[in-house]
Design a protein around this motif. Sequence first.
Motif, short mmCIF file in Angstrom:
data_model
loop_
_atom_site.label_atom_id
_atom_site.label_comp_id
_atom_site.label_asym_id
_atom_site.label_seq_id
_atom_site.Cartn_x
_atom_site.Cartn_y
_atom_site.Cartn_z
N ILE A 36 0.84 -1.19 0.00
CA ILE A 36 0.00 0.00 0.00
C ILE A 36 0.87 1.25 0.00
O ILE A 36 0.48 2.31 -0.49
CB ILE A 36 -0.96 -0.01 1.22
N VAL A 37 2.10 1.10 0.53
CA VAL A 37 3.03 2.22 0.55
C VAL A 37 3.67 2.43 -0.82
O VAL A 37 3.96 3.56 -1.21
CB VAL A 37 4.12 1.99 1.63
N ASN A 38 3.87 1.32 -1.57
CA ASN A 38 4.52 1.43 -2.88
C ASN A 38 3.85 2.46 -3.78
O ASN A 38 4.50 3.32 -4.37
CB ASN A 38 4.49 0.07 -3.59
N ILE A 39 2.54 2.34 -3.91
CA ILE A 39 1.79 3.22 -4.81
C ILE A 39 1.72 4.64 -4.26
O ILE A 39 1.42 5.59 -4.98
CB ILE A 39 0.36 2.66 -5.04
N SER A 40 2.02 4.79 -2.97
CA SER A 40 1.89 6.09 -2.30
C SER A 40 3.23 6.81 -2.16
O SER A 40 3.27 7.93 -1.64
CB SER A 40 1.28 5.89 -0.90
N THR A 41 4.33 6.18 -2.59
CA THR A 41 5.64 6.77 -2.36
C THR A 41 5.81 8.17 -2.98
O THR A 41 6.40 9.05 -2.35
CB THR A 41 6.75 5.84 -2.85
N PRO A 42 5.32 8.43 -4.21
CA PRO A 42 5.47 9.79 -4.72
C PRO A 42 4.79 10.84 -3.85
O PRO A 42 5.32 11.94 -3.65
CB PRO A 42 4.82 9.71 -6.11
N ALA A 43 3.60 10.51 -3.31
CA ALA A 43 2.88 11.46 -2.46
C ALA A 43 3.63 11.69 -1.15
O ALA A 43 3.71 12.82 -0.65
CB ALA A 43 1.47 10.95 -2.18
N ALA A 54 15.59 7.96 1.46
CA ALA A 54 14.62 7.98 2.56
C ALA A 54 13.35 7.27 2.15
O ALA A 54 12.71 6.56 2.95
CB ALA A 54 14.32 9.41 2.98
N LEU A 55 12.97 7.42 0.88
CA LEU A 55 11.77 6.76 0.37
C LEU A 55 11.93 5.24 0.41
O LEU A 55 11.02 4.50 0.81
CB LEU A 55 11.51 7.22 -1.07
N GLN A 306 3.64 6.16 -12.54
CA GLN A 306 3.26 7.51 -12.14
C GLN A 306 4.20 8.58 -12.67
O GLN A 306 3.76 9.64 -13.12
CB GLN A 306 3.19 7.59 -10.61
N ASN A 307 5.51 8.32 -12.61
CA ASN A 307 6.47 9.33 -13.03
C ASN A 307 6.84 9.22 -14.51
O ASN A 307 7.09 10.24 -15.16
CB ASN A 307 7.76 9.22 -12.20
N PRO A 313 -2.20 8.03 -9.00
CA PRO A 313 -2.04 6.84 -8.16
C PRO A 313 -3.23 5.88 -8.27
O PRO A 313 -3.05 4.66 -8.24
CB PRO A 313 -1.94 7.43 -6.74
N PHE A 314 -4.44 6.43 -8.41
CA PHE A 314 -5.62 5.58 -8.48
C PHE A 314 -5.63 4.75 -9.77
O PHE A 314 -5.94 3.56 -9.76
CB PHE A 314 -6.88 6.43 -8.39
N THR A 315 -5.25 5.38 -10.89
CA THR A 315 -5.19 4.66 -12.16
C THR A 315 -4.14 3.55 -12.11
O THR A 315 -4.39 2.42 -12.52
CB THR A 315 -4.88 5.63 -13.32
N ALA A 316 -2.97 3.89 -11.58
CA ALA A 316 -1.91 2.89 -11.47
C ALA A 316 -2.34 1.74 -10.57
O ALA A 316 -2.11 0.56 -10.88
CB ALA A 316 -0.64 3.54 -10.92
N GLY A 317 -2.99 2.06 -9.45
CA GLY A 317 -3.47 1.02 -8.55
C GLY A 317 -4.49 0.12 -9.19
O GLY A 317 -4.49 -1.10 -8.97
#
Length: 468
Positions: A36-43, A54-55, A306-307, A313-317
């Motif tokens: 769940i953190v993977n998809i959220s790392t950019p945010a 750090a990410l 994403q990048n 993030p929602f589309t990628a998820g």
Amino acid sequence: MKTDQSVYIKTTSVNPWVSLAVILLAPLITVIDVFIVNISTPAIKSYFHSSDAALELVIASYLLGYSVFLITGSRTGDYLGKKKVFIAGLAAFTITSAMCGFATSMEMLIVSRLLQGVAAAFTVPQTITLIQLSFQSPADRDKAYGLYGMALGTGATLGQFLGGYFITSQLITDSWRLIFLVNLPFGIVAMLLAWFFVQESGQNKSTRFDIPGIILLTLALSFLIYPVIQGAELGWPAWTIAMLAAALLLLCVFIFYQRWLGKQQRDPLVPLELFRIKSFNTGIISVLFFFGVNTAYIFVAAIYFQNGFHMSPFTAGNYFVMQTIPFLLASLWSIKNAARFGIRLLQAACILMILAFTLQLILFRGDVLTPWAILPCLVIYGSGSGLLMPSLLKVAMWDMPPAKAGAASGVYSTIQQFSSALGVSILGGVFLYLARHSGNFYLAYKTALFCMMGYLLVVMIVLNRIKR
């Protein structure tokens, strides 16, 4: 149901399949928390203005705390009773999830993630041992292990979907916090269900905790993971090389110390006699490379989507959810038919995953990625992963005596989580380093995929050691 004078399940009226449904919540929730953190790392990176290193630590610190204390968590379950430790671990996991959700700095988030991983380490090993002890029929046990593997795969993809949903939902101002706070209601429900439906195991009060072994292993794994993550970002200064050398030295000292404890008829943290069992060795090496690929792939792909292709993030998820359907179907088929086809089925699964990576090398180009390019790759990868993942635990535990199930489950889970941390550190590090220095996301992704295909070839070769 007694299997050994120190390792057994207390007689109860609880249906073992009902108990299994409850205890599988632990690997499901804890794996969701990895992905769940993977998809959220950019945010998260944007919110804290953090570095790539750090990410990586946000993910790797959780996996490090998880892997280092898994064996200790398993032994604690032997000593106090599996059910007690299972529920206590869920409680600690829920509390540390809240700490992550309310973190006010990147440093606080990393430390909270480390503690969250430690809490998971006292929860998940009880699941594997309870399966080994609850199901005496080899056929039923294989089905239970297959469902355990399905829980891991489902958690991985469900984590991606939930991460994308919470990041884009804007339900609260800092929406990334929801990826941790969602664990609170699930953790409480899991604890209540476990109280009523999980069987307690007997207590082995003769178990001694190998404190020096715990310290040596903790230092060795920490000294290995941390410089691998920081080295690429900092240009491999001398202290990172020194830490890697110290990690190898500490691992050697740990092995010699464990061997000495065994000769003294004491309780080593890792009973080295486990590695004399061929099927266990094969399963462990396969897990080391497979989970290194699986965790790193989803981490890298989430960032690339994403990048590199500017997806939300929602589309990628949602794309990763499409991977779950073939994964579940392949997992169910594998559970029923793995015994019929044997190791060759698992090797064919590796070939499917390599094919999925090859197609990505061909189709994932340019700045726009169409669904017709993504979906075939994800379907093929999900099918291969679904055929392989549920069977790896079965391979490792094929010839394992019930009396050694607790120690074996701790070692297996340690290698599984450590390989995930190492995969994110090495393969994810390669991707982030090239993306940062070249600015070419496709080049970075292509290089990471070639490395992953090499990992899968190792799995295929190792599985050839046994014939089943």
